[in-house]
Write an enzyme that holds these catalytic residues in place. Structure first.
Site, short mmCIF file in Angstrom:
data_model
loop_
_atom_site.label_atom_id
_atom_site.label_comp_id
_atom_site.label_asym_id
_atom_site.label_seq_id
_atom_site.Cartn_x
_atom_site.Cartn_y
_atom_site.Cartn_z
N GLU A 91 33.91 38.95 42.47
CA GLU A 91 33.41 39.46 43.27
C GLU A 91 31.90 40.00 42.88
OE1 GLU A 91 34.88 43.33 46.03
OE2 GLU A 91 35.98 41.92 45.39
N ASP A 92 32.48 41.27 41.65
CA ASP A 92 31.23 41.75 41.29
C ASP A 92 29.82 41.50 39.83
OD1 ASP A 92 32.20 43.38 43.41
OD2 ASP A 92 33.01 44.60 41.40
N ASP A 154 46.11 46.09 42.24
CA ASP A 154 44.23 46.79 42.25
C ASP A 154 44.61 47.78 43.01
OD1 ASP A 154 41.64 46.03 42.44
OD2 ASP A 154 41.89 45.43 44.01
#
Length: 731
Positions: A91-92, A154
């Site tokens: 994602e990052d 998370d």
């Protein structure tokens, strides 16, 4: 989390201490664990997140380390720990799922993909993005429970550091957490996680209320601690004198739990008498009931406050005896009695019993597997419900609710959301039983389909082959499964009727031209019209005629040989341009359809959209374009083929009516206080209906005009912060 060595940029980087603590933790509960893989995953994540920092300025790897620590606390396997270190890489960073699979295997890659958001896709709204991400997680977690556990870990770590984000973002994330993640943790039976997520959400959603309650608890802490110690001495002595070997503990209830009790019972903090709860752990099931007898012989039980969750466990497997007694000085004390094994399940939930499947997956083992049939049901639900926003609303409705326990005629216990009806029960048995449900017997007596169950009822469903689902059933069913099945049936029927209407209309128009519809279909004469209108098939074209989206005369012109390069206007125009040429009305300003604005539309009364709301339009036959709020339950019954994307015209200033239901304590002056809140926000109330619903509760219905959703949200927040307000709901 300790920070170690310095990076080239001078920032501290998470050192090896946190990693080694996690490795040691895994080795303690999982013999033969592949610790080399764990270290490799950490190094990979550290490399990919190099130079990235979190909102509080810490190196980014502090977060994956925190998630991994929570994962080991739940005693998950090596792939889960590796996925904790890698879960944000896709994602990052520029990492792909294929790279994860090449380096760590399919199992880890599947878990990482399951918790990765669809961040690189454009969505019409934040709500749509959230719904699509939830659908993706649902698909993965139905196959492997570890996806959900990683997602929860998370969320827990993110909530612990939420104070570094902007206030609006904090409130949005906190609301999402308390509506979705905390109930999911509860369904899994992980009590510590549910409690922490609720407390943290409350803290960021209502910071002033949190501070006030925290200060009140702190002021009386010493007195409470002293009372707990004194009572533990009495309890332990009482149990020992009766020959019962037991452990006793005392605790103060969580702050969110206290706040909810105050809101629901409309009481002040000083009136919450059972702030303290005691827990007694014994060795056997028999001892649980023996302890209960000793407690009730010593102190008088509070009527209606005894619950036997051992005989009838909660859906998440929780078992315990609950009783509240009048203790010394008439102080109310809640006492929970359970075995050590029940306590482990209550705290760890699904993680209390694992078995490891071939291929590396894990699942609840033995008799516990049946407790999580709801995961399979969620998987089935996402297949039935195609709209992601509808899916998210359905799941929230199932997760975040009280429950009733009812029985089949054979004595089997079934658990339903509070307010469940015979129709909900019928669809739980089978879709065909639900479709043909004609009535029910509750405790031997015939009841209507709208009858609401109470715990302890025995239910018998009656069916009739001629019975069909009714759209009205959606007004009273409560389970997501029943709603999805009824909506699917209603939509199918709407499409069938529209197809019949469209076929009749086209046949009449063709007959005027001396053409038979059957022959036109057989010769393929409708193909040109299908291509011109960009419909996928003749069936879709005919349904569009029935909906009023295509003129039958234009289709006939195509069949008779109108130039293919220039279709008739009735086909060439957009569906809305056609509608707006035919429909007139005054309530249409403020809406844009594509590049066209100021069209003649009507606003749906069922949801009363205001400027700033996410909206959607639906073509209605003979009544123009109806504009609804996205997520309006009425739109879920409509065929998606009739849906049209619309937006607000920001150039137009307009006021729209809104209705709020405010549930409050029933006491003098509260209605006047509510009215002042509206006045302070520059809002004029056009109608109010206030009535007492019980000795201590009142329901107030306010109708007023607002210029946009920001003004509406402002007044709602102010009302929610008032003393004595239980809930604020937009109708």
């Amino acid at each position: 989390m300790r920070l170690g060595r310095q990076g080239a940029d001078g920032q501290a980087k998470p050192g090896a201490d946190g990693l080694e603590a996690i490795v040691s933790g895994v080795e303690a509960y999982l013999s033969g664990a592949d610790t080399a893989m764990i270290r490799k995953a950490y190094r990979f994540g550290e490399e990919r997140h190099a130079g990235q920092v979190r909102a509080n300025g810490e190196p980014y790897m502090v977060h994956p380390l925190g998630v991994a620590r929570i994962v080991t606390q739940m005693r998950l396997d090596v792939p889960s720990v590796c996925a904790a270190f890698l879960h944000d890489c896709v994602e990052d960073t520029h990492t792909t799922v294929a790279e994860i699979e090449a380096g760590f295997g399919k199992d880890v890659a599947f878990l990482v993909d399951g918790v990765t958001k669809l961040a690189r896709v454009e969505y019409r709204s934040q709500e749509a993005r959230q719904a699509e991400n939830f659908r993706k997680m649902l698909v993965h977690m139905a196959r492997d429970l570890r996806v959900l556990l990683l997602k929860l870990a998370d969320r827990v770590h993110n909530m612990r550091t939420l104070e570094h984000l902007a206030p609006d973002k904090r409130r949005r994330i906190a609301r999402e957490t308390i509506e979705i993640h905390a109930p999911l943790a509860n369904r899994l039976g992980i009590d510590w996680m549910k409690g922490e997520l609720e407390d943290l959400s409350f803290r960021h959603m209502h910071p002033e209320e949190w501070e006030d309650l925290s200060e009140r608890l702190d002021r009386t802490r010493k007195k409470r601690d002293r009372f707990i110690e004194e009572m533990l001495v009495v309890l332990r002595g009482l149990l020992a004198d009766n020959g019962l070997r037991a452990e006793a503990y005392g605790r103060v209830k969580r702050i969110y739990s206290i706040r909810e009790k105050m809101r629901k019972q409309h009481i002040e903090f000083e009136q919450v008498y059972d702030l303290i709860a005691f827990r007694i752990l014994v060795d056997s099931l028999t001892d649980c009931y023996a302890v209960l007898g000793v407690i009730h012989s010593k102190w008088t039980p509070v009527p209606g406050r005894f619950k036997d969750h051992i005989a009838i466990p909660k859906p998440n497997g929780y078992q315990s005896l609950h009783t509240t007694v009048f203790g010394p000085a008439a102080v109310r004390m809640e006492i929970q009695i359970r075995t050590h094994e029940m306590h482990r399940v209550a705290e760890d939930g699904v993680a209390a019993h694992w078995f490891y499947k071939e291929g590396g997956g894990l699942a609840p083992g033995g008799k516990d597997a049946g407790r999580f049939a709801w995961l399979r049901q969620m998987g089935e639900l996402q297949q039935d419900v195609k709209d992601s926003t509808e899916l998210l609303d359905a799941v929230k409705g199932d997760l975040f609710t009280d429950e009733v326990y009812v029985f089949t005629p054979k004595g089997e216990v079934k658990v339903f959301p509070a307010g469940a009806t015979p129709v909900d029960f019928a669809y739980e048995i089978h879709t065909d039983v639900g479709h043909h449900c004609a009535g029910a017997r509750v405790n031997g007596a015939i009841v209507p389909l709208r009858h609401r169950f109470r715990s302890g009822d025995t239910i018998e469903i009656m069916t009739n082959a001629q019975q069909r689902p009714s759209k009205d059933w959606l007004d009273f069913v409560v389970t997501s499964k029943a709603k999805a099945k009824i909506r699917s049936y209603v939509r199918t029927e709407q499409r069938r009727r529209s197809t019949e209407i469209g076929r009749d209309m086209l046949e009449k128009e063709l007959r005027k031209a001396g053409i038979s519809l059957a022959k036109a279909e057989k010769r393929g004469d409708l193909a040109r019209a299908v291509e011109a209108t960009r419909h996928g098939s003749v069936e879709e074209l005919i349904a569009a005629i029935g909906y009023g989206k295509v003129e039958p005369r234009a289709v006939v012109q195509q069949i008779l040989g109108a130039p293919e390069s220039e279709p008739p206007p009735e086909i060439r125009e957009s569906r809305l341009a056609q509608v707006m040429r035919r429909v007139t009305g005054a309530d249409s300003r403020g809406i844009k359809v594509g590049s066209v604005d100021d069209m003649l539309v009507r606003y749906a009364r069922c949801c009363s959209p205001v400027p700033g709301d996410e909206i959607v339009g639906f073509v209605t036959r003979g009544r123009g374009l109806a504009v609804h709020r996205r997520g309006c339950t009425r739109t879920l019954e409509l065929d998606p083929e009739r849906r049209v994307d619309v937006t607000w015209d920001v150039k137009t200033r307009m006021d729209r009516p809104v209705t709020l239901r405010v549930v409050t304590a029933h006491r003098p002056g509260i209605l006047a206080t509510l009215s002042r809140v509206f006045s302070d926000h520059g809002i004029n109330i056009t109608q109010v209906n206030a009535r007492a619903t019980s000795d201590d509760e009142a329901t107030n219905i306010f109708t007023f005009n607002v210029g946009g959703v920001e003004q509406l949200n402002g007044v709602v927040r102010s009302i929610e912060q008032m003393d004595g307000v239980t809930s604020v709901t937009r109708l």
